[in-house]
Design an enzyme around this catalytic site. Structure first.
Site, mmCIF file in Angstrom:
data_model
loop_
_atom_site.group_PDB
_atom_site.id
_atom_site.type_symbol
_atom_site.label_atom_id
_atom_site.label_comp_id
_atom_site.label_asym_id
_atom_site.label_seq_id
_atom_site.Cartn_x
_atom_site.Cartn_y
_atom_site.Cartn_z
ATOM 1 N N GLY A 147 -27.771 42.852 -16.664
ATOM 2 C CA GLY A 147 -26.832 42.257 -17.698
ATOM 3 C C GLY A 147 -26.050 41.538 -16.373
ATOM 4 O O GLY A 147 -25.074 41.928 -15.080
ATOM 5 N N GLU A 168 -7.935 40.599 -35.377
ATOM 6 C CA GLU A 168 -7.435 39.095 -34.914
ATOM 7 C C GLU A 168 -9.549 37.949 -35.443
ATOM 8 O O GLU A 168 -8.463 36.946 -35.916
ATOM 9 C CB GLU A 168 -8.788 39.188 -33.537
ATOM 10 C CG GLU A 168 -7.718 40.131 -32.497
ATOM 11 C CD GLU A 168 -8.155 40.142 -31.410
ATOM 12 O OE1 GLU A 168 -7.037 40.644 -30.169
ATOM 13 O OE2 GLU A 168 -8.901 40.418 -30.724
ATOM 14 N N ALA A 204 -14.022 46.157 -21.479
ATOM 15 C CA ALA A 204 -14.569 45.697 -20.311
ATOM 16 C C ALA A 204 -13.651 46.276 -18.765
ATOM 17 O O ALA A 204 -14.606 46.207 -18.128
ATOM 18 C CB ALA A 204 -14.039 44.190 -20.574
ATOM 19 N N VAL A 224 -35.180 42.462 -19.873
ATOM 20 C CA VAL A 224 -35.676 43.426 -19.413
ATOM 21 C C VAL A 224 -36.094 43.888 -20.477
ATOM 22 O O VAL A 224 -35.650 44.541 -21.404
ATOM 23 C CB VAL A 224 -34.892 43.980 -18.015
ATOM 24 C CG1 VAL A 224 -35.448 45.507 -18.138
ATOM 25 C CG2 VAL A 224 -34.374 43.618 -17.261
ATOM 26 N N ASP A 278 -20.911 49.513 -20.756
ATOM 27 C CA ASP A 278 -21.048 49.817 -22.919
ATOM 28 C C ASP A 278 -22.159 50.569 -22.669
ATOM 29 O O ASP A 278 -22.227 51.141 -23.703
ATOM 30 C CB ASP A 278 -21.034 49.062 -23.729
ATOM 31 C CG ASP A 278 -20.423 47.726 -23.858
ATOM 32 O OD1 ASP A 278 -18.582 48.673 -23.385
ATOM 33 O OD2 ASP A 278 -20.140 46.893 -24.866
ATOM 34 N N GLY A 289 -19.745 44.381 -16.012
ATOM 35 C CA GLY A 289 -19.772 45.591 -15.456
ATOM 36 C C GLY A 289 -20.837 45.122 -14.358
ATOM 37 O O GLY A 289 -20.794 44.910 -12.802
HETATM 38 C C1 LIG Z 1 -15.582 40.341 -30.634
HETATM 39 C C2 LIG Z 1 -15.308 41.743 -29.347
HETATM 40 C C3 LIG Z 1 -14.281 41.403 -28.911
HETATM 41 C C4 LIG Z 1 -13.435 42.967 -27.904
HETATM 42 N N1 LIG Z 1 -12.139 43.224 -27.311
HETATM 43 C C5 LIG Z 1 -12.944 43.329 -26.240
HETATM 44 C C6 LIG Z 1 -10.728 43.926 -25.504
HETATM 45 O O1 LIG Z 1 -9.926 42.854 -26.153
HETATM 46 N N2 LIG Z 1 -10.090 44.401 -24.793
HETATM 47 C C7 LIG Z 1 -11.465 44.873 -23.883
HETATM 48 O O2 LIG Z 1 -11.434 45.644 -23.245
HETATM 49 N N3 LIG Z 1 -13.308 44.625 -24.417
HETATM 50 C C8 LIG Z 1 -13.218 44.125 -25.431
HETATM 51 N N4 LIG Z 1 -14.554 43.750 -26.286
HETATM 52 C C9 LIG Z 1 -15.841 45.137 -24.857
HETATM 53 C C10 LIG Z 1 -15.915 44.183 -24.395
HETATM 54 O O3 LIG Z 1 -16.049 43.237 -24.188
HETATM 55 C C11 LIG Z 1 -17.331 45.273 -23.845
HETATM 56 O O4 LIG Z 1 -16.132 46.784 -23.263
HETATM 57 C C12 LIG Z 1 -17.780 45.261 -22.620
HETATM 58 O O5 LIG Z 1 -18.028 43.097 -22.507
HETATM 59 C C13 LIG Z 1 -18.920 45.730 -21.623
HETATM 60 O O6 LIG Z 1 -19.170 45.297 -20.556
HETATM 61 P P1 LIG Z 1 -20.603 45.714 -20.221
HETATM 62 O O7 LIG Z 1 -20.875 44.984 -19.390
HETATM 63 O O8 LIG Z 1 -21.555 46.831 -20.416
HETATM 64 O O9 LIG Z 1 -21.831 44.349 -21.069
HETATM 65 P P2 LIG Z 1 -22.027 43.209 -22.049
HETATM 66 O O10 LIG Z 1 -20.596 41.920 -21.014
HETATM 67 O O11 LIG Z 1 -21.901 43.325 -22.673
HETATM 68 O O12 LIG Z 1 -23.189 42.715 -20.644
HETATM 69 C C14 LIG Z 1 -23.687 43.257 -20.900
HETATM 70 C C15 LIG Z 1 -25.364 42.197 -20.683
HETATM 71 O O13 LIG Z 1 -26.678 42.076 -20.222
HETATM 72 C C16 LIG Z 1 -27.584 41.336 -21.072
HETATM 73 N N5 LIG Z 1 -28.743 42.201 -21.493
HETATM 74 C C17 LIG Z 1 -28.640 43.033 -22.636
HETATM 75 N N6 LIG Z 1 -29.691 43.820 -23.016
HETATM 76 C C18 LIG Z 1 -30.706 42.496 -21.380
HETATM 77 C C19 LIG Z 1 -31.948 42.513 -21.002
HETATM 78 N N7 LIG Z 1 -32.644 43.873 -21.832
HETATM 79 N N8 LIG Z 1 -31.918 42.112 -20.382
HETATM 80 C C20 LIG Z 1 -31.441 41.291 -19.787
HETATM 81 N N9 LIG Z 1 -30.109 41.174 -20.157
HETATM 82 C C21 LIG Z 1 -29.783 41.886 -20.664
HETATM 83 C C22 LIG Z 1 -26.670 40.381 -21.972
HETATM 84 O O14 LIG Z 1 -27.026 39.390 -22.281
HETATM 85 C C23 LIG Z 1 -25.384 40.192 -21.603
HETATM 86 O O15 LIG Z 1 -24.701 39.689 -20.110
HETATM 87 C C24 LIG Z 1 -14.763 43.199 -26.850
HETATM 88 C C25 LIG Z 1 -16.306 43.128 -27.121
HETATM 89 C C26 LIG Z 1 -16.325 42.230 -28.499
HETATM 90 C C27 LIG Z 1 -17.653 42.207 -28.915
#
Ligand SMILES: Cc1cc2nc3c(=O)[nH]c(=O)nc-3n(C[C@H](O)[C@H](O)[C@H](O)COP(=O)(O)OP(=O)(O)OC[C@H]3O[C@@H](n4cnc5c(N)ncnc54)[C@H](O)[C@@H]3O)c2cc1C
Length: 462
Positions: free
Chosen positions: A25, A188, A336, A93, A325, A29
């Site tokens: 990912g 929003e 985020a 993955v 997440d 993170g």
């Molecule tokens: C519409 C929206 C608005 C938001 N607004 C806010 C905000 O204002 N403030 C805030 O703090 N948070 C906000 N969030 C939440 C925030 O975006 C998430 O908490 C954050 O993105 C989590 O980060 P992460 O790295 O865990 O996952 P993500 O950023 O979702 O990244 C996961 C990555 O893993 C990849 N992936 C998934 N499954 C696989 C797989 N099987 N194999 C390979 N790659 C894979 C995906 O393509 C992605 O690139 C918002 C979320 C959304 C959807």
């Protein structure tokens, strides 16, 4: 169907004895871990099923024509190009073998295996339809660029269809937009729909887009549950002032091409005729969480997140970390800042372990506050004990988001597009393509609409 090939990917040809870190990912993170390991003596492989790092908080601005998709989705390769110890692979993955320490990835039919010494799973979450995946085709969510472009196609397509519709009832349906979910994303997107409908008012001859009916439905008793009551009340009154209908305690029973059925006791709300439905109601952890939990004997929480040890490791597998997440720890929210802070913690843990320090240190989260925009010049925010609303909060929101777009080379373009949208009341990114749905589903459900040969007489002609 293409035959799958299977090969072992050798990642460490130049530094065969280096510690191999594999990150699943490239979101908030995963990217944070990769960047923090830039000086570490490790080989990093980052695998993502998309080629971009996505700034999800601004997806709604792509859907409503303020920003282009490129403004919020930066190529992961580009971000990490200077970091020589990182290799980026495109692929999904599909499996993790905790015993032999390898993952299996699939890149459009081509499968490969990657060995790891440390594994970081940061695969995030997907939209949750609370046990009704069939709703997805009628009410797209807002988690990916595809979703945002699909919604853009439906939103602008709905105005196009309304313009050529003679039947007032059907026209009303095209001009009704239902947002399901009263969290920050729902607020929003609803606020932006109002602004959008006003900004394109003069583009049409047969309809007045600003008469669009915009509705927020939420099953809970209140909106924006994570914000203090004063700010919740303020938001609700701002939204109503904008003309948005808010119906709380209203659960969606089913969704179809032409509308929504709810459990409301109000007969006017039991069936809402609406061509465009937007799902902003919840998220469910990546399916990789279940795979990991089953293999490790770990528990999942209700959102499908993996319950990790206090240091973000998978129980019984200290070399495997789950962050962002996908991680369930001390009821931390899916934000985020949780993702980046847990990424930072894990990168430091790996660096310390390589230096021989194996002491377990718990992850400590520092809440930096949260914000939501309501519409142009109106937002709410909480930072520590301080609460903000109105114009000041909106300016803070702009500055913070611009700063957080640090990965994106075109920050200036974002600023420029915001200036166009906020000060000249126009939408720079309204292109929709035939790949996007454009109300196709609603047309399919009502074939007589597609058969209408002539446009209704225009206001200008009448
Ligand atoms: C519409 C929206 C608005 C938001 N607004 C806010 C905000 O204002 N403030 C805030 O703090 N948070 C906000 N969030 C939440 C925030 O975006 C998430 O908490 C954050 O993105 C989590 O980060 P992460 O790295 O865990 O996952 P993500 O950023 O979702 O990244 C996961 C990555 O893993 C990849 N992936 C998934 N499954 C696989 C797989 N099987 N194999 C390979 N790659 C894979 C995906 O393509 C992605 O690139 C918002 C979320 C959304 C959807």
């Amino acid at each position: 169907m293409k035959q799958s090939t299977f090969n072992k990917t050798d990642l460490s040809s130049s530094h065969i004895d280096r510690h191999r870190v594999v990150i699943v990912g490239g979101g908030f993170g995963g990217l944070c871990v990769a960047k923090e390991l830039r000086r570490a003596d490790v080989n990093v492989t980052l695998v993502d099923r998309t080629n971009h790092h996505l700034f999800q908080p601004l997806l709604y601005q792509v859907a409503t024509g303020i920003l282009s998709e490129g403004a919020i989705a930066a190529p992961i390769r580009d971000i990490l190009q200077r970091q020589k110890n990182v290799q980026v692979l495109l692929g999904e993955v599909q499996d993790v073998d905790l015993k032999t320490r390898h993952i299996t990835i699939d890149t459009i039919g081509f499968r490969s295996e990657i060995q790891y010494d440390s594994l970081i799973v940061a695969a995030g979450a997907k939209q949750s339809y609370f046990g009704h995946p069939e709703f997805a085709q009628y009410a797209p969510g807002m988690k990916t660029i595809d979703h945002a472009l699909e919604l853009r196609g439906r939103i602008f397509g709905a105005f196009e269809m309304a313009e050529r519709e003679a039947d007032p009832e059907a026209r009303r349906r095209w001009l009704t937009f239902v947002v399901i979910g009263g969290g920050p994303t729902g607020v929003e997107v609803a606020g932006q729909l109002v602004e959008l409908s006003h900004s394109i008012k003069r583009n049409y001859r047969n309809i007045d887009p600003s008469e669009a009916r915009i509705i927020i439905l939420d099953a809970g008793p209140e909106m924006l549950g994570s914000f203090p009551e004063v700010l919740r009340r303020r938001t609700e009154s701002d939204l109503r002032e904008l003309g948005i209908e808010i119906h709380l305690g209203t659960r969606v029973k089913s969704v179809d091409e032409l509308g929504i059925l709810t459990d409301s006791t109000d007969p006017n709300l039991q069936r809402i005729e609406a061509a465009t439905k937007i799902w902003a109601a919840g998220v469910q952890a990546s399916p990789l969480g279940r795979i990991l939990a089953e293999k490790a004997g770990a528990e999942l929480d209700r959102a499908g997140r993996v319950k990790v040890e206090p240091d973000c490791t998978l129980p019984s597998y200290p070399e495997v970390f789950v962050i962002g997440d996908l991680m369930s720890l001390q009821q931390l929210p899916q934000l985020a800042q949780v993702a980046t802070q847990s990424g930072h913690h894990v990168a430091q843990t790996i660096i310390r372990r390589l230096a021989g320090d194996r002491k377990q240190r718990p992850f400590r989260y520092r809440d930096l506050g949260s914000m939501a925009t309501i519409s142009k010049f109106r937002a709410i925010g909480v930072i520590g004990k301080l609460q903000f609303s109105g114009f000041i909060a909106w300016v803070m929101w702009l500055v913070i988001h611009l700063a957080r777009l640090a990965e994106f080379k075109n920050r200036l373009a974002v600023l420029f597009n915001w200036a166009i949208s906020f000060f000249s009341n126009s939408r720079p990114h309204r292109v929709i393509t035939s790949q996007q749905v454009f109300g196709r589903l609603a047309l399919e459900a009502q074939p007589e609409l597609a058969e209408v040969k002539s446009s209704p007489s225009s206001k200008a002609n009448s």
